[in-house]
Design an enzyme around this catalytic site. Structure first.
Site, PDB file in Angstrom:
ATOM      1  N   HIS A   1     -12.291   1.091  -4.368  1.00 24.10           N
ATOM      2  CA  HIS A   1     -11.503   0.276  -5.280  1.00 24.10           C
ATOM      3  C   HIS A   1     -12.284  -1.009  -5.594  1.00 24.10           C
ATOM      4  O   HIS A   1     -13.143  -1.434  -4.814  1.00 24.10           O
ATOM      5  CB  HIS A   1     -10.168  -0.139  -4.660  1.00 24.10           C
ATOM      6  CG  HIS A   1      -9.247   0.996  -4.365  1.00 24.10           C
ATOM      7  ND1 HIS A   1      -8.114   1.264  -5.105  1.00 24.10           N
ATOM      8  CD2 HIS A   1      -9.271   1.939  -3.379  1.00 24.10           C
ATOM      9  CE1 HIS A   1      -7.487   2.311  -4.604  1.00 24.10           C
ATOM     10  NE2 HIS A   1      -8.156   2.732  -3.555  1.00 24.10           N
TER      11      HIS A   1
ATOM     12  N   ASP B   1      -2.221  -1.412  -4.086  1.00 28.59           N
ATOM     13  CA  ASP B   1      -2.644  -0.059  -4.443  1.00 28.59           C
ATOM     14  C   ASP B   1      -1.397   0.805  -4.482  1.00 28.59           C
ATOM     15  O   ASP B   1      -0.845   1.168  -3.444  1.00 28.59           O
ATOM     16  CB  ASP B   1      -3.644   0.443  -3.403  1.00 28.59           C
ATOM     17  CG  ASP B   1      -4.072   1.886  -3.640  1.00 28.59           C
ATOM     18  OD1 ASP B   1      -3.658   2.478  -4.663  1.00 28.59           O
ATOM     19  OD2 ASP B   1      -4.814   2.427  -2.797  1.00 28.59           O
TER      20      ASP B   1
ATOM     21  N   TYR C   1       0.870  -1.174   0.000  1.00 32.16           N
ATOM     22  CA  TYR C   1       0.000   0.000   0.000  1.00 32.16           C
ATOM     23  C   TYR C   1       0.906   1.221   0.000  1.00 32.16           C
ATOM     24  O   TYR C   1       1.465   1.602   1.021  1.00 32.16           O
ATOM     25  CB  TYR C   1      -0.928  -0.011   1.215  1.00 32.16           C
ATOM     26  CG  TYR C   1      -1.805   1.226   1.306  1.00 32.16           C
ATOM     27  CD1 TYR C   1      -2.483   1.695   0.185  1.00 32.16           C
ATOM     28  CD2 TYR C   1      -1.949   1.923   2.496  1.00 32.16           C
ATOM     29  CE1 TYR C   1      -3.276   2.833   0.253  1.00 32.16           C
ATOM     30  CE2 TYR C   1      -2.741   3.053   2.577  1.00 32.16           C
ATOM     31  CZ  TYR C   1      -3.402   3.504   1.454  1.00 32.16           C
ATOM     32  OH  TYR C   1      -4.188   4.634   1.517  1.00 32.16           O
TER      33      TYR C   1
END
Length: 313
Positions: free
Chosen positions: A303, A201, A142
């Site tokens: 998302h 991500d 992340y």
């Protein structure tokens, strides 16, 4: 969705999903998606819950490796696998690992940090596991969202208060350090005879194909030239390959993030922020991909999961 017809002996179905809070995602149907999607590996970002705050059965029947970080309600990464992994590595030197629900604290291997990653080590941003049923290292990332450099921070155009470029500098520092670490861990996997797959991500839309409204976002964080240049330098035919772009070379998107505001989701005016970056041999084994925009008519998060089937030799 990706077809469910596949050879169980050779096919691995692997997904990445930023759940934007595992408790909120469960209220929207994440548990049912996880059970129905039949993935072999799932990488999660923004779990946003300490171990004692996880919903019952948060990760279904999967074995769980989880680094929640030390900031309640922020960040947190997990890798779900069908089988107990051969190894679990984190930046903080600790992780919660268990079957179905993480319930014990083993001593996983500590990842030697690249210079500059120390301030991020306890934030729950990175986790990697070595699968026991395939010669593959799975990494879950992340990457910080960041912000604008000071010279682009115009108060009338910003939703957040100007910070003098602090968030921008923080993200750029992370990316510089992570690039050094990525080379190190990818080479370590190769030396151990393993392919390497980085998922997560990354908070960057790499090219114009990865952002619907790219013209008006050229001075927006997540699409700044220096961010896109950094992304491109992590890819090459000999190191890491953007798997979904390889499968969809001429398509806009497929996008994986849409604002909750307005009609961006209905109009498919999104960003591609969630990636599978694989070593070349593994990338060539990818046969199909899909973004699960909705599950039973509901969005699981801002998302959507990105799912790829890999037909391993």
């Amino acid at each position: 969705m990706v077809s469910r017809s596949r050879s169980l002996e050779s096919m691995l179905r692997i997904a990445t999903a930023n759940v934007n809070g595992i408790r909120a995602a469960h209220r929207r149907g994440f548990g049912d998606w996880l059970a129905a999607r039949d993935c072999d590996v799932v990488a999660l970002q923004e779990v946003r819950a300490q171990a004692d705050k996880l919903p019952a059965g948060a990760f279904g029947d999967y074995h769980v490796a989880l680094d929640t970080g030390t900031i309640p309600g922020r960040n947190g990464v997990a890798v779900l696998t069908r089988h107990v992994p051969d190894a679990v590595r984190t930046w903080a030197g600790a992780a919660l690992v268990g079957a179905r629900q993480p319930d014990r604290v083993p001593a996983p291997d500590r990842v030697p940090l690249a210079r500059g990653l120390g301030p991020f080590a306890a934030q729950g941003r990175y986790l990697e596991v070595d699968l026991s049923d395939a010669p593959l290292t799975i990494a879950c990332l992340y990457l910080p969202k960041g912000g604008l450099p000071a010279e682009l921070q115009l108060t009338e155009r910003m939703r957040e208060a100007p910070d003098g470029g602090a968030r921008y500098a923080r993200k750029m520092g992370f990316m510089s350090a992570f690039a050094r670490y990525l080379v190190r861990t990818r080479r370590a996997a190769a030396a151990a005879g393993r392919e390497f797959l980085l998922m997560g991500d990354l908070n960057i839309a790499h090219t114009r194909q990865d952002l619907a409204a790219w013209r008006r976002n050229q001075r927006h964080d997540g699409f700044l030239p220096e961010e896109r240049d950094w992304f491109g330098r992590q890819l090459s035919p000999r190191t890491l390959v953007d798997v979904v772009r390889r499968l969809h070379p001429n398509d806009d998107g497929p996008y994986s993030w849409w604002s909750w505001l307005g009609q961006s989701f209905a109009n498919d005016s999104g960003w591609r922020l969630d990636y599978h970056l694989a070593t070349p041999r593994l990338a060539r084994a990818a046969v199909r991909s899909a973004v699960d925009r909705e599950f039973r008519g509901r969005r699981l998060s801002d998302h959507s999961p990105v799912v790829v089937d890999y037909d391993l030799p």
